[in-house]
Design an enzyme around this catalytic site. Structure first.
Site, PDB file in Angstrom:
ATOM      1  N   CYS A 115      22.875   8.551   7.482  1.00 45.54           N
ATOM      2  CA  CYS A 115      22.233   7.291   7.082  1.00 45.54           C
ATOM      3  C   CYS A 115      21.516   7.406   5.737  1.00 45.54           C
ATOM      4  CB  CYS A 115      21.262   6.832   8.152  1.00 45.54           C
ATOM      5  SG  CYS A 115      22.021   6.725   9.774  1.00 45.54           S
ATOM      6  N   HIS A 255      15.996   2.122   5.293  1.00 37.27           N
ATOM      7  CA  HIS A 255      17.144   2.204   6.202  1.00 37.27           C
ATOM      8  C   HIS A 255      16.833   1.378   7.439  1.00 37.27           C
ATOM      9  CE1 HIS A 255      20.279   3.509   8.751  1.00 37.27           C
ATOM     10  NE2 HIS A 255      19.583   4.388   9.435  1.00 37.27           N
ATOM     11  N   ASN A 285      22.004  -0.915  13.067  1.00 35.32           N
ATOM     12  CA  ASN A 285      21.996   0.248  12.168  1.00 35.32           C
ATOM     13  C   ASN A 285      23.418   0.461  11.640  1.00 35.32           C
ATOM     14  OD1 ASN A 285      22.029   2.798  11.038  1.00 35.32           O
ATOM     15  ND2 ASN A 285      20.823   3.765  12.652  1.00 35.32           N
TER      16      ASN A 285
HETATM   17  N1  COA Z   1      18.419  -0.965  27.738  1.00 34.49           N
HETATM   18  C1  COA Z   1      17.546  -0.903  28.754  1.00 34.49           C
HETATM   19  N2  COA Z   1      16.834   0.200  29.031  1.00 34.49           N
HETATM   20  C2  COA Z   1      17.016   1.273  28.270  1.00 34.49           C
HETATM   21  C3  COA Z   1      17.924   1.283  27.181  1.00 34.49           C
HETATM   22  C4  COA Z   1      18.647   0.094  26.941  1.00 34.49           C
HETATM   23  N3  COA Z   1      19.557  -0.019  25.934  1.00 34.49           N
HETATM   24  N4  COA Z   1      17.887   2.478  26.596  1.00 34.49           N
HETATM   25  C5  COA Z   1      16.990   3.219  27.266  1.00 34.49           C
HETATM   26  N5  COA Z   1      16.457   2.490  28.286  1.00 34.49           N
HETATM   27  C6  COA Z   1      15.460   2.906  29.255  1.00 34.49           C
HETATM   28  C7  COA Z   1      15.451   4.404  29.458  1.00 34.49           C
HETATM   29  O1  COA Z   1      16.419   4.783  30.414  1.00 34.49           O
HETATM   30  C8  COA Z   1      14.050   4.630  29.913  1.00 34.49           C
HETATM   31  O2  COA Z   1      13.958   4.312  31.278  1.00 34.49           O
HETATM   32  P1  COA Z   1      13.138   5.253  32.288  1.00 34.49           P
HETATM   33  O3  COA Z   1      11.719   5.228  31.776  1.00 34.49           O
HETATM   34  O4  COA Z   1      13.346   4.587  33.584  1.00 34.49           O
HETATM   35  O5  COA Z   1      13.777   6.595  32.172  1.00 34.49           O
HETATM   36  C9  COA Z   1      13.228   3.613  29.138  1.00 34.49           C
HETATM   37  O6  COA Z   1      14.160   2.592  28.741  1.00 34.49           O
HETATM   38  C10 COA Z   1      12.565   4.189  27.908  1.00 34.49           C
HETATM   39  O7  COA Z   1      13.522   4.981  27.195  1.00 34.49           O
HETATM   40  P2  COA Z   1      13.180   5.674  25.840  1.00 34.49           P
HETATM   41  O8  COA Z   1      14.376   6.457  25.374  1.00 34.49           O
HETATM   42  O9  COA Z   1      11.873   6.402  25.934  1.00 34.49           O
HETATM   43  O10 COA Z   1      12.996   4.390  24.914  1.00 34.49           O
HETATM   44  P3  COA Z   1      12.453   4.313  23.454  1.00 34.49           P
HETATM   45  O11 COA Z   1      11.355   3.359  23.389  1.00 34.49           O
HETATM   46  O12 COA Z   1      12.246   5.675  22.857  1.00 34.49           O
HETATM   47  O13 COA Z   1      13.676   3.641  22.700  1.00 34.49           O
HETATM   48  C11 COA Z   1      15.428   4.161  21.169  1.00 34.49           C
HETATM   49  C12 COA Z   1      14.919   4.290  22.589  1.00 34.49           C
HETATM   50  C13 COA Z   1      16.805   4.807  21.097  1.00 34.49           C
HETATM   51  C14 COA Z   1      15.536   2.679  20.822  1.00 34.49           C
HETATM   52  C15 COA Z   1      14.416   4.856  20.212  1.00 34.49           C
HETATM   53  O14 COA Z   1      14.147   6.164  20.667  1.00 34.49           O
HETATM   54  C16 COA Z   1      14.929   4.930  18.815  1.00 34.49           C
HETATM   55  O15 COA Z   1      15.111   3.920  18.149  1.00 34.49           O
HETATM   56  N6  COA Z   1      15.135   6.167  18.290  1.00 34.49           N
HETATM   57  C17 COA Z   1      15.605   6.361  16.944  1.00 34.49           C
HETATM   58  C18 COA Z   1      17.062   6.085  16.928  1.00 34.49           C
HETATM   59  C19 COA Z   1      17.617   5.951  15.551  1.00 34.49           C
HETATM   60  O16 COA Z   1      17.064   5.282  14.735  1.00 34.49           O
HETATM   61  N7  COA Z   1      18.746   6.630  15.332  1.00 34.49           N
HETATM   62  C20 COA Z   1      19.457   6.545  14.130  1.00 34.49           C
HETATM   63  C21 COA Z   1      18.808   7.338  13.066  1.00 34.49           C
HETATM   64  S1  COA Z   1      19.637   7.124  11.576  1.00 34.49           S
END
Ligand code: COA
Length: 330
Positions: A115, A255, A285
């Protein structure tokens, strides 16, 4: 060191027609529109047609950038495509774009910096002009992430979209163009964001496909923590290199990965959200394409104007990060 100034003299972007909303995703994975909007800010993303590959999106964005710069393809000396979703392992996608454009005088190669790729390519391309080797360089960030997105994995499947953004680089008047940059990497974080199979470490087999190892895998929480820290740090370093501080920034073009990451980076830099370009809601993204698509929208809609100080900042797999401070010329 010579005193040439190099900047963007033309911009273009292209996204495929087909839109996939969060509601559409609810049909294929265990998620909800509400969760995705609250946790990421994404409402919809564009998805390439079956017959569209990365070079096709890149070519369309490039044609618009050439038109905007008012130059012909034959005037381009070098094409750099930043992508993590090349049409093929090789040849470079940049060569396919070179042929599509009939850019008969251009060298061509790809940059792999996930990215952060567009800003890596922008900085790389600008060096050829500064050094007096080339006059016009075409830099493109293009992705068809839908081809490596696991729509059944709710931890990654809702994040990504397809698109392309392109910029023509050329010499600018004194004081305009790129004023300071910062590039960095930390390969010890390579495992956090990757496509495990299909390369020389783990070649594609029926088994790797069955195990869905040809799709993006990510440790979302770790990437999130890395992103919020690095975006402020790299932007501050690039500003320092330009002898500027965050108060000088007219617009931050980050980004577009997640609205929460963008907001926290803006906060760390002390920038109000009115100074931050955001379109993650419409495209998700798009990796290497996200910064040039956002920049193109902000310029073409009249938000960014000549003389503005613009901070581009990206982060991603590698791990990599990159930022570039520019005084907007065009
Ligand atoms: N829909 C519904 N629930 C979801 C889900 C979705 N798409 N994805 C995860 N969950 C659930 C999880 O299973 C978890 O449930 P649990 O507590 O029962 O286990 C809960 O939501 C929280 O999950 P978590 O992974 O802690 O959520 P988060 O707030 O960290 O959000 C991302 C997840 C992926 C959105 C976040 O971590 C993120 O944006 N990370 C950076 C990713 C990124 O930018 N990548 C590219 C870089 S270039």
């Amino acid at each position: 060191m010579n005193n040439k100034y190099v900047g963007i003299i033309g911009l273009g972007a292209y996204v495929p027609e087909k839109i996939m909303t969060n509601k559409d995703l609810e049909q294929v994975m265990d998620t909800s529109d509400e969760w995705i909007v609250e946790r990421t800010g994404i409402r919809e993303r564009h998805v390439a047609a079956e017959n569209e590959a990365t070079s096709d999106l890149a070519t369309k964005a490039a044609q618009k950038a050439l038109e905007d710069a008012n130059i012909t393809a034959a005037e381009i000396d070098l094409i750099i495509v930043a992508t993590g979703t090349a049409d093929m392992a090789f040849p470079a996608t940049a060569c396919l774009v070179q042929d599509n454009l009939k850019a008969i005088n251009a060298a061509a190669f790809d940059v792999s910096a996930a990215c952060s790729g567009f800003i890596y390519a922008l900085v790389t391309g600008s060096q050829f002009i500064k050094a007096g080797v080339y006059r016009k360089v075409l830099v493109i960030g293009a992705e068809t992430l839908s081809r490596i997105t696991d729509w059944s994995d709710r931890k990654t499947g809702m994040l990504f979209g397809d698109g392309a953004g392109a910029a023509v680089l050329g010499e600018t008047p004194e004081g305009y163009g790129i004023l300071g940059v910062d590039l960095g990497s930390n390969g010890s974080g390579a495992e956090l964001l990757k496509v495990p199979a299909g390369g020389s470490r783990n070649p594609a087999t029926a088994e790797t496909v069955l195990q869905r190892q040809h799709y993006i895998q990510m440790d979302g929480n770790e990437v999130f923590k890395f992103a919020v820290k690095i975006m402020g740090e790299t932007t501050s370093k690039a500003l320092q290199n330009a002898n500027l501080t965050p108060v000088d920034v007219t617009y931050l073009v980050p980004h577009q990965a997640n609205i929460r990451i963008i907001k926290s980076a803006a906060k760390r830099l002390g920038l109000p959200m009115e100074k931050v370009v955001v379109n993650v809601d419409k495209y998700g993204n798009t990796s290497a394409a996200s910064v040039p698509i956002a920049l193109d929208e902000a310029v073409k809609s009249g938000v960014i104007k000549p003389g503005d100080i613009i901070a581009l900042v990206g982060f991603g797999g590698g791990l990599t990060w990159a930022s570039s401070i520019m005084k907007w010329y065009k």
